[in-house]
Design an enzyme around this catalytic site. Structure first.
Site, PDB file in Angstrom:
ATOM      1  N   GLN A 178       9.370   1.078  10.816  1.00  0.00           N
ATOM      2  CA  GLN A 178       9.782   0.396   9.606  1.00  0.00           C
ATOM      3  C   GLN A 178       9.246  -1.015   9.531  1.00  0.00           C
ATOM      4  O   GLN A 178       9.927  -1.930   9.239  1.00  0.00           O
ATOM      5  CB  GLN A 178      11.455   0.361   9.746  1.00  0.00           C
ATOM      6  CG  GLN A 178      12.299   1.554   9.613  1.00  0.00           C
ATOM      7  CD  GLN A 178      12.164   2.106   7.983  1.00  0.00           C
ATOM      8  OE1 GLN A 178      12.129   1.056   7.248  1.00  0.00           O
ATOM      9  NE2 GLN A 178      12.286   3.206   7.834  1.00  0.00           N
ATOM     10  N   SER A 179       8.049  -1.044   9.559  1.00  0.00           N
ATOM     11  CA  SER A 179       7.157  -2.443   9.472  1.00  0.00           C
ATOM     12  C   SER A 179       7.227  -2.963   8.016  1.00  0.00           C
ATOM     13  O   SER A 179       6.945  -2.293   7.317  1.00  0.00           O
ATOM     14  CB  SER A 179       5.668  -1.971  10.018  1.00  0.00           C
ATOM     15  OG  SER A 179       4.837  -3.148   9.717  1.00  0.00           O
ATOM     16  N   ASN A 180       7.798  -4.088   8.166  1.00  0.00           N
ATOM     17  CA  ASN A 180       7.869  -4.857   6.717  1.00  0.00           C
ATOM     18  C   ASN A 180       6.220  -5.132   6.523  1.00  0.00           C
ATOM     19  O   ASN A 180       5.815  -5.209   5.190  1.00  0.00           O
ATOM     20  CB  ASN A 180       8.469  -6.320   6.862  1.00  0.00           C
ATOM     21  CG  ASN A 180       9.989  -5.855   7.267  1.00  0.00           C
ATOM     22  OD1 ASN A 180      10.604  -4.831   6.467  1.00  0.00           O
ATOM     23  ND2 ASN A 180      10.600  -6.607   8.083  1.00  0.00           N
ATOM     24  N   ALA A 212       3.334  -3.666   7.335  1.00  0.00           N
ATOM     25  CA  ALA A 212       2.762  -2.344   6.780  1.00  0.00           C
ATOM     26  C   ALA A 212       3.201  -2.133   5.306  1.00  0.00           C
ATOM     27  O   ALA A 212       2.224  -2.022   4.526  1.00  0.00           O
ATOM     28  CB  ALA A 212       3.208  -1.227   7.452  1.00  0.00           C
TER      29      ALA A 212
END
Length: 341
Positions: A75-77, A79
């Protein structure tokens, strides 16, 4: 600090608002809490990485890249914001996503930031938790380069001296806003992870002799490791700016008491902070970064770390899109609903 010397793509919505949180301040009985709204930077729900990517993506363009690659947690912001920047600039984007939590929930693995990654046209592949993700990224990048693509790789979180320039600029912006409002800032608090936000802020604050203590609330690493990581990047950033030595080791302070079970696992204090900000101020925090940063702020206020007369700025690093990957953490709220009769 003449930041115009560095290439930059001006896509962020700046300056971001600086707002007083009256209801939260009253609920906690002081100090006076303000919020720097870096959840409002624009591009796919915004967040702190947008400031970093203005400088990083300009470098990518300068080097003639046609594909941008980065890595982060599921859930990388970072990325998601990299995918959004790439779409806006007409570049391909490939993301390496690390399973740091082991969650099997479909919302976590396919909703929230992951959904937005794909909506922006990025391609993704996953890796098991605990791998050397930078090495994995470089390995995949070499394979793609062999096919003829010009690949530009960005470290996790956009945290290198180029990316940190975005938060040197944020320090300039925040002080300008405070000066224009005659607002005396006594403390700044924010969530700290990959180090770029805190490193850039401390370089900017120290270079301007702001005399404002900066506290990073850690979301992953132990205290000493977090502080060392930030200090190392701050030194490199100051060198890049032409002001080496402006930051001393003692200027870098992190509190890692609110990590909970680990990165990506919201603690009870994280959930409480998210609910308080949402229900008192209509501001959405995320369960990985800003929620833990706010949990630290709330607990430190309750413990008397700040005086009642202090003015504390909480830097909101964004990431609310991740909430839709963590619906199970808020199942108790659903019990308050009842079907229409």
């Amino acid at each position: 600090m003449h930041l115009s010397r560095f290439p930059r793509v001006h896509l962020a919505h700046l300056p971001t608002p600086l707002e007083k949180l009256d209801r939260l301040s009253k609920e906690l009985g002081g100090p006076e809490i303000w919020i720097k709204r870096d959840d409002c930077t624009g591009l796919s729900t915004g967040g702190n990485k947008t400031r970093k990517l203005e400088f990083l993506m300009a470098e990518a363009q300068q080097q003639g890249a046609d594909l941008v690659m980065t890595q982060g947690a599921t859930q990388s912001n970072h990325a998601r914001q990299t995918a959004a920047f790439s779409a806006k600039l007409g570049m391909d984007c490939h993301l390496l996503l690390e399973d740091r939590t082991g969650y099997e929930d479909s919302n976590y693995n396919f909703n929230g930031n992951v959904l937005l990654d794909h909506l922006h046209g990025a391609t993704t592949e996953t890796r098991a938790g605990g791998m050397d993700m930078h090495a994995e990224m470089e390995k995949v990048a070499e394979t793609i380069r062999a096919s003829g693509k010009k690949v530009f790789t960005i470290p996790g979180g956009g945290s290198n001296p180029t990316g940190a320039l975005g938060y040197v600029n944020c320090a300039l912006e925040l002080l300008s806003q405070a000066n224009n409002q005659s607002l005396r800032i006594d403390h700044i608090v924010h969530a700290t992870g990959s180090a770029g936000t805190q490193a850039g802020l401390i370089v900017g604050l120290k270079a301007m002799n702001a005399n404002i203590p900066l506290l990073g609330v850690g979301v992953r690493a132990p205290k000493e490791a977090q502080e060392n990581s930030v200090f190392k990047l701050a030194e490199a950033t100051a060198e890049k700016l032409g002001c080496p030595g402006v930051v001393q080791r003692g200027d870098v302070v992190a509190n890692t008491d609110y990590v909970g079970e680990g990165y990506g696992f919201p603690a009870p204090s994280t959930i409480e902070a998210i609910k308080m900000f949402s229900q008192l101020e209509s501001i959405l925090l995320d369960p990985v970064y800003s929620g833990k940063g706010a949990a630290g702020l709330i607990d430190l206020i309750r413990k008397g770390h700040f005086s009642k007369n202090d003015r504390v700025v909480f830097l909101h690093t964004g990431g609310a899109a991740a909430l839709f990957g963590y619906t199970r953490a808020f199942e108790d709220l659903m019990s308050h609903s009842s079907p229409v009769a």
